[in-house]
Design a protein around this motif. Sequence first.
Motif, PDB file in Angstrom:
ATOM      1  N   MET A   1       0.833  -1.175   0.000  1.00  0.00           N
ATOM      2  CA  MET A   1       0.000   0.000   0.000  1.00  0.00           C
ATOM      3  C   MET A   1       0.880   1.241   0.000  1.00  0.00           C
ATOM      4  O   MET A   1       1.913   1.284   0.646  1.00  0.00           O
ATOM      5  CB  MET A   1      -0.872  -0.019   1.259  1.00  0.00           C
ATOM      6  CG  MET A   1      -2.002   0.964   1.257  1.00  0.00           C
ATOM      7  SD  MET A   1      -1.907   2.550   2.154  1.00  0.00           S
ATOM      8  CE  MET A   1      -0.835   2.381   3.498  1.00  0.00           C
ATOM      9  N   LEU A   3       0.614   5.702   0.115  1.00  0.00           N
ATOM     10  CA  LEU A   3      -0.249   6.821   0.490  1.00  0.00           C
ATOM     11  C   LEU A   3       0.135   8.034  -0.347  1.00  0.00           C
ATOM     12  O   LEU A   3       1.265   8.499  -0.296  1.00  0.00           O
ATOM     13  CB  LEU A   3      -0.096   7.147   1.974  1.00  0.00           C
ATOM     14  CG  LEU A   3      -0.917   8.320   2.495  1.00  0.00           C
ATOM     15  CD1 LEU A   3      -2.410   8.040   2.376  1.00  0.00           C
ATOM     16  CD2 LEU A   3      -0.536   8.618   3.946  1.00  0.00           C
ATOM     17  N   LEU A  36      -7.718   2.028  -2.904  1.00  0.00           N
ATOM     18  CA  LEU A  36      -8.125   1.393  -1.652  1.00  0.00           C
ATOM     19  C   LEU A  36      -9.077   2.270  -0.846  1.00  0.00           C
ATOM     20  O   LEU A  36     -10.132   1.818  -0.422  1.00  0.00           O
ATOM     21  CB  LEU A  36      -6.897   1.035  -0.806  1.00  0.00           C
ATOM     22  CG  LEU A  36      -5.945   0.018  -1.428  1.00  0.00           C
ATOM     23  CD1 LEU A  36      -4.684  -0.112  -0.583  1.00  0.00           C
ATOM     24  CD2 LEU A  36      -6.636  -1.329  -1.606  1.00  0.00           C
ATOM     25  N   ARG A  57      -5.115   6.141  -0.615  1.00  0.00           N
ATOM     26  CA  ARG A  57      -4.378   4.894  -0.454  1.00  0.00           C
ATOM     27  C   ARG A  57      -4.553   4.052  -1.725  1.00  0.00           C
ATOM     28  O   ARG A  57      -5.687   3.821  -2.154  1.00  0.00           O
ATOM     29  CB  ARG A  57      -4.883   4.144   0.774  1.00  0.00           C
ATOM     30  CG  ARG A  57      -4.499   4.862   2.058  1.00  0.00           C
ATOM     31  CD  ARG A  57      -5.316   4.390   3.252  1.00  0.00           C
ATOM     32  NE  ARG A  57      -5.060   5.237   4.399  1.00  0.00           N
ATOM     33  CZ  ARG A  57      -5.697   6.385   4.649  1.00  0.00           C
ATOM     34  NH1 ARG A  57      -6.634   6.814   3.829  1.00  0.00           N
ATOM     35  NH2 ARG A  57      -5.406   7.099   5.710  1.00  0.00           N
ATOM     36  N   TRP A  58      -3.415   3.644  -2.283  1.00  0.00           N
ATOM     37  CA  TRP A  58      -3.380   2.828  -3.501  1.00  0.00           C
ATOM     38  C   TRP A  58      -2.689   1.509  -3.187  1.00  0.00           C
ATOM     39  O   TRP A  58      -1.810   1.453  -2.323  1.00  0.00           O
ATOM     40  CB  TRP A  58      -2.591   3.538  -4.599  1.00  0.00           C
ATOM     41  CG  TRP A  58      -3.166   4.826  -5.056  1.00  0.00           C
ATOM     42  CD1 TRP A  58      -2.847   6.083  -4.605  1.00  0.00           C
ATOM     43  CD2 TRP A  58      -4.176   5.005  -6.049  1.00  0.00           C
ATOM     44  NE1 TRP A  58      -3.598   7.019  -5.272  1.00  0.00           N
ATOM     45  CE2 TRP A  58      -4.428   6.387  -6.166  1.00  0.00           C
ATOM     46  CE3 TRP A  58      -4.892   4.137  -6.863  1.00  0.00           C
ATOM     47  CZ2 TRP A  58      -5.352   6.917  -7.055  1.00  0.00           C
ATOM     48  CZ3 TRP A  58      -5.820   4.656  -7.753  1.00  0.00           C
ATOM     49  CH2 TRP A  58      -6.038   6.035  -7.842  1.00  0.00           C
ATOM     50  N   GLU A  59      -3.050   0.479  -3.938  1.00  0.00           N
ATOM     51  CA  GLU A  59      -2.381  -0.814  -3.759  1.00  0.00           C
ATOM     52  C   GLU A  59      -0.898  -0.719  -4.100  1.00  0.00           C
ATOM     53  O   GLU A  59      -0.062  -1.284  -3.401  1.00  0.00           O
ATOM     54  CB  GLU A  59      -3.037  -1.886  -4.633  1.00  0.00           C
ATOM     55  CG  GLU A  59      -4.404  -2.293  -4.149  1.00  0.00           C
ATOM     56  CD  GLU A  59      -5.070  -3.309  -5.059  1.00  0.00           C
ATOM     57  OE1 GLU A  59      -4.492  -3.683  -6.109  1.00  0.00           O
ATOM     58  OE2 GLU A  59      -6.190  -3.721  -4.732  1.00  0.00           O
ATOM     59  N   THR A  60      -0.582  -0.008  -5.205  1.00  0.00           N
ATOM     60  CA  THR A  60       0.808   0.097  -5.663  1.00  0.00           C
ATOM     61  C   THR A  60       1.051   1.490  -6.251  1.00  0.00           C
ATOM     62  O   THR A  60       0.105   2.198  -6.609  1.00  0.00           O
ATOM     63  CB  THR A  60       1.123  -0.939  -6.768  1.00  0.00           C
ATOM     64  OG1 THR A  60       0.294  -0.638  -7.907  1.00  0.00           O
ATOM     65  CG2 THR A  60       0.872  -2.361  -6.305  1.00  0.00           C
TER      66      THR A  60
END
Length: 81
Positions: A1, A3, A36, A57-60
């Motif tokens: 994750m 940010l 996310l 928030r992103w996975e990648t």
Amino acid sequence: MILEVAQLPVKAGEEAEFEAAFAEAEKIISAQPGFLSHELVRGADADNGSQYVLLVRWETVAAHQEGFRSSADYQAWRELL
């Protein structure tokens, strides 16, 4: 994750308009692959409108940079904000 932290300055008196536009923009970003969650926080500067901070928030990193930021949806999102 990962940010993402984005600072979004808004001119005094335009906060309600910005928040209405963000309500539409959040539909775009929250539908992106790898998204996310997000949180929009408002702070105030008595002399200069409001400063919003958007936490996403992103996975990648790739989901954010290569996915969302390279998409047509990103341009629509930017136009709203």
